[in-house]
Design an enzyme around this catalytic site. Structure first.
Site, mmCIF file in Angstrom:
data_model
loop_
_atom_site.group_PDB
_atom_site.id
_atom_site.type_symbol
_atom_site.label_atom_id
_atom_site.label_comp_id
_atom_site.label_asym_id
_atom_site.label_seq_id
_atom_site.Cartn_x
_atom_site.Cartn_y
_atom_site.Cartn_z
ATOM 1 N N HIS A 13 -3.444 4.262 -2.474
ATOM 2 C CA HIS A 13 -4.420 3.358 -1.850
ATOM 3 C C HIS A 13 -5.052 4.025 -0.616
ATOM 4 C CE1 HIS A 13 -1.486 0.235 -3.566
ATOM 5 N NE2 HIS A 13 -2.623 -0.050 -4.181
ATOM 6 N N GLY A 62 -9.233 3.373 -8.600
ATOM 7 C CA GLY A 62 -8.387 4.520 -8.933
ATOM 8 C C GLY A 62 -8.422 4.865 -10.413
ATOM 9 N N LEU A 67 0.816 -1.217 0.000
ATOM 10 C CA LEU A 67 0.000 0.000 0.000
ATOM 11 C C LEU A 67 0.849 1.265 0.000
ATOM 12 C CD1 LEU A 67 -2.709 -1.148 2.585
ATOM 13 C CD2 LEU A 67 -2.765 -1.317 0.086
ATOM 14 N N HIS A 68 0.407 2.238 -0.783
ATOM 15 C CA HIS A 68 1.047 3.553 -0.825
ATOM 16 C C HIS A 68 -0.042 4.609 -0.624
ATOM 17 C CE1 HIS A 68 -0.616 3.629 -4.849
ATOM 18 N NE2 HIS A 68 0.115 2.574 -5.201
ATOM 19 N N GLN A 121 -4.892 -12.468 -12.945
ATOM 20 C CA GLN A 121 -4.753 -11.249 -13.753
ATOM 21 C C GLN A 121 -3.310 -10.993 -14.184
ATOM 22 O OE1 GLN A 121 -6.257 -8.619 -10.494
ATOM 23 N NE2 GLN A 121 -4.733 -7.180 -11.244
ATOM 24 N N ARG A 131 4.712 -0.981 -7.949
ATOM 25 C CA ARG A 131 5.885 -1.485 -8.674
ATOM 26 C C ARG A 131 7.015 -0.451 -8.754
ATOM 27 N NH1 ARG A 131 1.550 -3.724 -11.703
ATOM 28 N NH2 ARG A 131 1.636 -5.991 -11.912
ATOM 29 N N LYS A 165 -5.973 5.895 -11.867
ATOM 30 C CA LYS A 165 -4.674 5.385 -12.343
ATOM 31 C C LYS A 165 -4.888 4.220 -13.312
ATOM 32 C CE LYS A 165 -0.262 4.160 -12.168
ATOM 33 N NZ LYS A 165 -0.154 2.804 -11.717
HETATM 34 P P1 AMP Z 1 -3.452 -2.180 -7.022
HETATM 35 O O1 AMP Z 1 -3.119 -2.531 -5.614
HETATM 36 O O2 AMP Z 1 -2.303 -1.640 -7.807
HETATM 37 O O3 AMP Z 1 -4.213 -3.271 -7.733
HETATM 38 O O4 AMP Z 1 -4.459 -0.963 -6.940
HETATM 39 C C1 AMP Z 1 -5.603 -1.024 -6.152
HETATM 40 C C2 AMP Z 1 -6.422 0.209 -6.412
HETATM 41 O O5 AMP Z 1 -5.646 1.361 -6.115
HETATM 42 C C3 AMP Z 1 -6.860 0.330 -7.876
HETATM 43 O O6 AMP Z 1 -8.209 0.787 -7.924
HETATM 44 C C4 AMP Z 1 -5.899 1.351 -8.412
HETATM 45 O O7 AMP Z 1 -6.424 2.084 -9.502
HETATM 46 C C5 AMP Z 1 -5.716 2.250 -7.209
HETATM 47 N N1 AMP Z 1 -4.452 3.006 -7.318
HETATM 48 C C6 AMP Z 1 -3.246 2.519 -7.693
HETATM 49 N N2 AMP Z 1 -2.340 3.506 -7.754
HETATM 50 C C7 AMP Z 1 -2.982 4.650 -7.429
HETATM 51 C C8 AMP Z 1 -2.588 6.017 -7.335
HETATM 52 N N3 AMP Z 1 -1.343 6.410 -7.588
HETATM 53 N N4 AMP Z 1 -3.518 6.921 -6.966
HETATM 54 C C9 AMP Z 1 -4.802 6.528 -6.693
HETATM 55 N N5 AMP Z 1 -5.228 5.261 -6.778
HETATM 56 C C10 AMP Z 1 -4.337 4.333 -7.141
#
Ligand code: AMP
Length: 279
Positions: free
Chosen positions: A37, A147, A33-34, A61, A187, A149
């Site tokens: 999230h 997101g 998480l960043h 996926q 990543r 993103k």
């Molecule tokens: P992930 O853990 O990468 O599968 O992302 C989980 C959720 O966080 C997804 O809905 C992404 O679109 C969202 N997300 C990822 N990176 C960002 C970001 N930089 N800003 C806002 N939401 C994000």
């Protein structure tokens, strides 16, 4: 924060809260998480009473086995971060909890899983819809947060929700960026210092699109920004497109109500995606 590994247990727990009149907001993630999230958790708290985050590195996926194996899994850190933002429930299942061994089913996604990310990562959006459908059925939230993103992912989930009559309101959350503009991503930690610098070209390219949007034609902007990206050191463009943000199809007209520029590139061995809504 309550932590569940079992589908049935989290389902029962949330069902009771739902029955008592509480609204449920759901933020699905793959962990590591960043602030992107965490900003979604904060947004969710403004809309719903009970916030559920899921952490699940979804094998279906990933079309690259190495990418799946290498995906960061700092679970203890993630739990601390979620507790800090006062997330109420964490659902963190094993792969066996979510999938039978020989599971094969797909959802018709129109053109959405054949273009851009779908073209470069065959099967990716089928994997995404499989897990999101299962998570939706397990959590049964009122709201689910995704997101910008991953804008194409949002389009895919919207398509599925409409098609399967899922009664969940989807909320699109803004992209959170590092101070220099790089979109946060789990990543990014794998970028070497040099690649980290080179990766900024994507954000710069999107800014150029925005900057020229009012004064130049779309095709002209595309040509200029494409040459900028081609000349940028250390990056290999996979796609750069300007799309109608509602129909999610390419356009060279400024007339659609909403337009979005989307870009993907390889920086070293890491894939980076980014986008910017133009209107
Ligand atoms: P992930 O853990 O990468 O599968 O992302 C989980 C959720 O966080 C997804 O809905 C992404 O679109 C969202 N997300 C990822 N990176 C960002 C970001 N930089 N800003 C806002 N939401 C994000």
């Amino acid at each position: 924060m309550k932590i569940f590994n079992s589908r049935q247990a989290v389902h029962n727990y949330l069902n009771e809260l739902r029955a008592s009149g509480k609204s449920i907001g759901f933020v699905p993630t793959m962990g590591a998480l960043h602030d992107g999230h965490l900003s979604m958790i904060k947004l969710a708290k403004q809309k719903a009473d009970v916030i559920v985050c899921s952490i699940f590195v979804n094998p279906t996926q990933f079309n690259d086995k190495k990418d799946l194996e290498n995906y960061p899994r700092p679970v203890e850190d993630d739990i601390r971060k979620l507790e800090k933002v006062k997330c109420h429930v964490l659902f963190i299942p094993t792969v066996n909890e979510m999938y039978n061994s020989a599971e094969k089913w797909t959802i018709e996604l129109g053109n959405l899983d054949k273009i851009l990310e779908g073209k470069i990562r065959p099967g990716h959006y089928q994997g995404v819809t499989q897990i999101v459908k299962k998570l939706f059925d397990t959590i049964n939230p009122h709201y689910a947060f995704f997101g910008q993103k991953d804008y194409q992912q949002f389009m895919v989930i919207s398509y599925m929700v409409k098609k399967l009559f899922v009664k969940i309101k989807l909320v699109l959350c803004p992209i959170i960026r590092e101070t220099d503009g790089l979109a946060m991503s789990s990543r990014n930690i794998y970028l070497s210092p040099n690649d980290r610098k080179n990766a900024l070209a994507l954000f710069k390219a999107l800014n150029k699109v925005k900057e020229h949007f009012k004064t130049k034609a779309i095709l002209q902007i595309k040509k200029e920004v494409e040459s900028y990206l081609k000349a940028a050191p250390g990056i290999e463009i996979e796609y750069f497109e300007i799309f109608n943000a509602n129909s999610f199809a390419v356009t060279s007209s400024k007339r659609p109500a909403s337009l979005i520029a989307l870009v993907a590139a390889k920086v070293g061995s890491i894939r980076i995606i980014d986008n910017m809504i133009l209107k």
